[in-house]
Design a protein around this motif. Structure first.
Motif, PDB file in Angstrom:
ATOM      1  N   ASP A 316       0.754  -1.160  -0.103  1.00 28.34           N
ATOM      2  CA  ASP A 316      -0.066   0.002   0.131  1.00 28.34           C
ATOM      3  C   ASP A 316       1.150   1.255   0.077  1.00 28.34           C
ATOM      4  OD1 ASP A 316      -1.568   2.193   0.721  1.00 28.34           O
ATOM      5  OD2 ASP A 316      -2.996   1.065   2.006  1.00 28.34           O
ATOM      6  N   THR A 317       1.240   1.765  -1.160  1.00 28.95           N
ATOM      7  CA  THR A 317       2.482   2.621  -1.364  1.00 28.95           C
ATOM      8  C   THR A 317       2.067   4.005  -0.413  1.00 28.95           C
ATOM      9  OG1 THR A 317       2.656   1.875  -3.418  1.00 28.95           O
ATOM     10  CG2 THR A 317       3.659   3.941  -3.069  1.00 28.95           C
ATOM     11  N   PHE A 318       0.952   4.438  -0.567  1.00 29.09           N
ATOM     12  CA  PHE A 318       0.595   5.556   0.061  1.00 29.09           C
ATOM     13  C   PHE A 318       0.788   5.853   1.594  1.00 29.09           C
ATOM     14  CE2 PHE A 318      -2.940   8.561   1.994  1.00 29.09           C
ATOM     15  CZ  PHE A 318      -2.204   9.626   1.787  1.00 29.09           C
ATOM     16  N   GLU A 319       0.163   4.289   2.136  1.00 24.67           N
ATOM     17  CA  GLU A 319       0.101   4.419   3.397  1.00 24.67           C
ATOM     18  C   GLU A 319       1.608   4.155   4.097  1.00 24.67           C
ATOM     19  OE1 GLU A 319      -1.528   1.431   6.584  1.00 24.67           O
ATOM     20  OE2 GLU A 319      -2.918   2.315   5.622  1.00 24.67           O
ATOM     21  N   GLU A 320       2.216   3.401   3.238  1.00 27.27           N
ATOM     22  CA  GLU A 320       3.590   2.949   3.603  1.00 27.27           C
ATOM     23  C   GLU A 320       4.602   4.193   3.651  1.00 27.27           C
ATOM     24  OE1 GLU A 320       4.812  -0.872   1.565  1.00 27.27           O
ATOM     25  OE2 GLU A 320       3.239  -1.699   2.536  1.00 27.27           O
ATOM     26  N   ILE A 321       4.383   5.009   2.660  1.00 26.26           N
ATOM     27  CA  ILE A 321       5.423   5.986   2.582  1.00 26.26           C
ATOM     28  C   ILE A 321       5.107   7.169   3.410  1.00 26.26           C
ATOM     29  CG2 ILE A 321       5.851   7.855   1.175  1.00 26.26           C
ATOM     30  CD1 ILE A 321       5.888   6.304  -1.256  1.00 26.26           C
ATOM     31  N   LEU A 322       3.882   7.108   3.916  1.00 22.55           N
ATOM     32  CA  LEU A 322       3.696   8.084   4.898  1.00 22.55           C
ATOM     33  C   LEU A 322       4.112   7.784   6.372  1.00 22.55           C
ATOM     34  CD1 LEU A 322       0.007   9.531   4.582  1.00 22.55           C
ATOM     35  CD2 LEU A 322       2.026  10.447   3.951  1.00 22.55           C
ATOM     36  N   ILE A 323       3.981   6.268   6.771  1.00 20.35           N
ATOM     37  CA  ILE A 323       4.416   6.066   8.172  1.00 20.35           C
ATOM     38  C   ILE A 323       5.866   5.810   8.285  1.00 20.35           C
ATOM     39  CG2 ILE A 323       2.109   5.126   8.560  1.00 20.35           C
ATOM     40  CD1 ILE A 323       3.125   2.312   8.095  1.00 20.35           C
ATOM     41  N   SER A 350      -0.690  20.791   1.325  1.00 20.91           N
ATOM     42  CA  SER A 350      -1.493  21.938   2.054  1.00 20.91           C
ATOM     43  C   SER A 350      -1.459  21.404   3.380  1.00 20.91           C
ATOM     44  CB  SER A 350      -3.057  21.826   1.384  1.00 20.91           C
ATOM     45  OG  SER A 350      -3.892  22.552   2.201  1.00 20.91           O
ATOM     46  N   LYS A 351      -1.554  20.255   3.622  1.00 23.12           N
ATOM     47  CA  LYS A 351      -1.727  19.889   5.229  1.00 23.12           C
ATOM     48  C   LYS A 351      -0.298  20.277   5.834  1.00 23.12           C
ATOM     49  CE  LYS A 351      -5.147  16.475   5.732  1.00 23.12           C
ATOM     50  NZ  LYS A 351      -5.586  15.145   6.442  1.00 23.12           N
ATOM     51  N   LEU A 352       0.705  19.985   5.190  1.00 20.09           N
ATOM     52  CA  LEU A 352       1.739  20.423   5.748  1.00 20.09           C
ATOM     53  C   LEU A 352       2.157  21.895   5.861  1.00 20.09           C
ATOM     54  CD1 LEU A 352       4.432  17.757   3.882  1.00 20.09           C
ATOM     55  CD2 LEU A 352       3.508  17.669   5.970  1.00 20.09           C
ATOM     56  N   LYS A 353       1.771  22.581   4.938  1.00 18.78           N
ATOM     57  CA  LYS A 353       1.812  24.012   5.008  1.00 18.78           C
ATOM     58  C   LYS A 353       1.213  24.519   6.448  1.00 18.78           C
ATOM     59  CE  LYS A 353       2.441  24.925   0.193  1.00 18.78           C
ATOM     60  NZ  LYS A 353       1.932  25.166  -0.904  1.00 18.78           N
ATOM     61  N   GLN A 354      -0.118  23.950   6.634  1.00 20.55           N
ATOM     62  CA  GLN A 354      -0.863  23.855   7.847  1.00 20.55           C
ATOM     63  C   GLN A 354      -0.101  23.623   9.146  1.00 20.55           C
ATOM     64  OE1 GLN A 354      -3.657  25.244   8.410  1.00 20.55           O
ATOM     65  NE2 GLN A 354      -3.658  25.142  10.614  1.00 20.55           N
ATOM     66  N   ASP A 379       2.807  10.206  15.997  1.00 19.72           N
ATOM     67  CA  ASP A 379       1.658   9.290  15.546  1.00 19.72           C
ATOM     68  C   ASP A 379       0.692   9.829  15.041  1.00 19.72           C
ATOM     69  OD1 ASP A 379       3.613   7.236  15.940  1.00 19.72           O
ATOM     70  OD2 ASP A 379       2.544   6.443  17.734  1.00 19.72           O
ATOM     71  N   SER A 380      -0.099  11.123  15.870  1.00 21.19           N
ATOM     72  CA  SER A 380      -1.187  11.632  15.504  1.00 21.19           C
ATOM     73  C   SER A 380      -1.155  12.526  14.333  1.00 21.19           C
ATOM     74  CB  SER A 380      -1.865  12.459  16.597  1.00 21.19           C
ATOM     75  OG  SER A 380      -1.022  13.449  17.142  1.00 21.19           O
ATOM     76  N   GLU A 381       0.225  13.028  14.115  1.00 22.70           N
ATOM     77  CA  GLU A 381       0.142  13.952  13.133  1.00 22.70           C
ATOM     78  C   GLU A 381       0.379  13.359  11.614  1.00 22.70           C
ATOM     79  OE1 GLU A 381       0.548  17.237  12.858  1.00 22.70           O
ATOM     80  OE2 GLU A 381       0.283  17.296  14.935  1.00 22.70           O
ATOM     81  N   ILE A 382       1.100  11.904  11.775  1.00 20.34           N
ATOM     82  CA  ILE A 382       0.925  10.983  10.696  1.00 20.34           C
ATOM     83  C   ILE A 382      -0.337  10.603  10.221  1.00 20.34           C
ATOM     84  CG2 ILE A 382       1.973   8.827   9.688  1.00 20.34           C
ATOM     85  CD1 ILE A 382       4.346   9.272  11.331  1.00 20.34           C
ATOM     86  N   LEU A 383      -1.074  10.238  11.357  1.00 24.14           N
ATOM     87  CA  LEU A 383      -2.284   9.825  10.993  1.00 24.14           C
ATOM     88  C   LEU A 383      -3.255  11.001  10.338  1.00 24.14           C
ATOM     89  CD1 LEU A 383      -3.418   7.856  14.307  1.00 24.14           C
ATOM     90  CD2 LEU A 383      -3.497   6.895  11.821  1.00 24.14           C
ATOM     91  N   ASP A 384      -3.100  12.087  10.696  1.00 27.44           N
ATOM     92  CA  ASP A 384      -3.518  13.218  10.068  1.00 27.44           C
ATOM     93  C   ASP A 384      -3.327  13.522   8.432  1.00 27.44           C
ATOM     94  OD1 ASP A 384      -5.227  15.708  10.035  1.00 27.44           O
ATOM     95  OD2 ASP A 384      -3.087  16.881   9.997  1.00 27.44           O
ATOM     96  N   LEU A 385      -1.964  13.196   8.207  1.00 27.63           N
ATOM     97  CA  LEU A 385      -1.675  13.270   6.921  1.00 27.63           C
ATOM     98  C   LEU A 385      -2.366  12.190   6.003  1.00 27.63           C
ATOM     99  CD1 LEU A 385       2.119  13.883   7.368  1.00 27.63           C
ATOM    100  CD2 LEU A 385       0.562  15.605   6.428  1.00 27.63           C
ATOM    101  N   ALA A 386      -2.436  11.108   6.534  1.00 25.92           N
ATOM    102  CA  ALA A 386      -3.055   9.765   5.960  1.00 25.92           C
ATOM    103  C   ALA A 386      -4.511  10.070   5.819  1.00 25.92           C
ATOM    104  CB  ALA A 386      -2.788   8.522   6.643  1.00 25.92           C
ATOM    105  N   ASP A 387      -5.122  10.961   6.562  1.00 19.19           N
ATOM    106  CA  ASP A 387      -6.578  11.075   6.391  1.00 19.19           C
ATOM    107  C   ASP A 387      -6.901  11.992   5.217  1.00 19.19           C
ATOM    108  OD1 ASP A 387      -9.353  11.668   6.608  1.00 19.19           O
ATOM    109  OD2 ASP A 387      -9.071  12.685   8.268  1.00 19.19           O
TER     110      ASP A 387
END
Length: 390
Positions: A316-323, A350-354, A379-387
């Motif tokens: 799962d490229t998206f999730e694996e790269i984020l975490i 956009s989320k990173l700029k926030q 952990d919560s920051e990464i979860l936010d990026l994944a959302d």
């Protein structure tokens, strides 16, 4: 003047991880696959190293054009790899160099138990081609080692660091553990200062955790052992980056610190989504064919000729790269990683700029870096990026 930190980018250079499963005694908190077999060598060792070679050959069939790739890291983990003879490693490293395009400046790491770190053994490893060792110190205090259910020999434990200092292997590090019930902050920093005084280039700092399926987890659940000291853990997590920075160490990942430029090249591959061969019982790997895992049983691994190469799962490229990428605390050029999911790229930026506006990180174009305080809520920051919900 502050050292300019390297910007981490994808290298597209694969690595190799080799799992050695045997150790003297299985620690109660450990959730890695390992077998405690006492002080004597395993009678299965010769067959195990033969199987390593066989598995490398099988895996390469699932790695198209591997001859075009330059492998530049090799990591022997465990278990306790230093239970094996350095002659075994010399033979296996030669096999790899004969069969792969291996970079002449490859980082070749072996994890060691403190008791195994003698001048003679380190010389043998050096001659075999090992150029980096990491020692599982955890603590120098007997009360902490007893709580952790560690086998230790007080006679040799104290000589470990001296042997490292006089070895030809100049790149060496240590693991330390914090949050052991009854361990004070003062005791933890005494352990850290002892390791620092030895000239280490790398320190891995692990919080004691309750891992499902471990002996420690069962005893905590049953009220027979105290849980980790979370308040002390949080305080150390908060203070440690500045403490180690004052000693010339850079936090490059959540649990890992190194002298500038001496981060673990191999471990960085996991966090930058590079391919790697995972060899041995209980090992995981990532190849163009997908991700795979080997049986967590040494006899099944040795006897399962040909079976280990058949089952690959898509990643799962998206999730694996984020975490993984967002565990890195050095500056990271996100460009190559964002290209994996172009439809999500703008939302992530956009989320990173926030998060920049909230004082949690910096972002210059696609070069991103967390602030050190972000380790407390990562952990919560990464979860936010994944959302990805708007």
């Amino acid at each position: 003047m502050e050292t300019r930190l390297p910007v981490i980018q994808k290298t597209n250079r694969p690595g190799i991880y080799v799992h050695y499963p045997f150790c003297v005694h299985k620690c109660s908190y450990c959730d890695f696959y390992s077998e405690g077999i006492g002080l004597e060598p395993s009678p299965l060792e010769e067959n195990l190293f033969s199987k390593y070679k066989e598995e490398v050959s099988l895996r390469l069939k699932n790695f198209p054009n591997y001859q075009d790739h330059i492998f530049d890291s090799l990591f022997f983990g465990g278990g306790t790899p230093s239970k094996a003879s350095y002659a075994r490693y010399a033979d296996f490293i030669k096999f790899l160099k004969d069969n792969l395009n291996f970079s002449p400046d490859s980082e070749i790491t072996l994890e060691c138990n403190p008791e195994d770190v003698t001048p003679e053994y380190l010389q043998g490893l050096y001659d075999a081609g090992i150029n980096r060792v990491h020692v599982g110190i955890q603590s120098f205090l007997p009360k902490n080692l007893k709580f952790l259910d560690r086998y230790f020999d007080p006679e040799t434990y104290s000589r470990t660091l001296e042997a490292l200092q006089t070895s030809k292997i100049k790149n060496y590090g240590a693991d330390l553990m914090f949050g052991v019930p009854g361990q004070s902050e003062k005791e933890f920093y005494e352990d850290a200062n002892s390791v620092l005084a030895s000239g280490v280039s790398h320190i891995s700092i692990y919080a004691l955790t309750v891992e499902k399926g471990t002996e420690y987890s069962r005893k905590v659940s049953a009220g027979m052992m105290a849980p980790p000291a979370e308040e002390v853990q949080e305080k150390i997590l908060h203070d440690l980056p500045d403490f180690l920075k004052s000693k010339g160490f850079v936090q490059y990942e959540v649990s890992n610190y190194s002298k500038p430029g001496l981060f673990s090249r191999h471990n960085m591959k996991y966090w930058t989504y590079e391919y790697y061969l995972g060899i041995g019982p209980g090992a995981h790997g990532f190849l163009p064919a997908g991700r795979y895992s080997n049986p967590r049983n040494t006899s099944a691994y040795i006897n399962g000729t040909g079976k280990n190469s058949s089952s690959y799962e898509p990643s799962d490229t998206f999730e694996e790269i984020l975490i993984s990428v967002f565990r890195i605390f050095l500056p990271v050029d996100l460009k190559d990683f964002l290209d994996y999911f172009p439809d999500k790229k703008e939302r992530i930026l956009s989320k990173l700029k926030q998060k920049v506006s909230e004082g949690k990180c910096s972002l210059d174009g696609t070069i991103f870096q967390w602030n050190s305080s972000s380790v407390l809520f990562l952990d919560s920051e990464i979860l936010d990026l994944a959302d990805q919900e708007p």
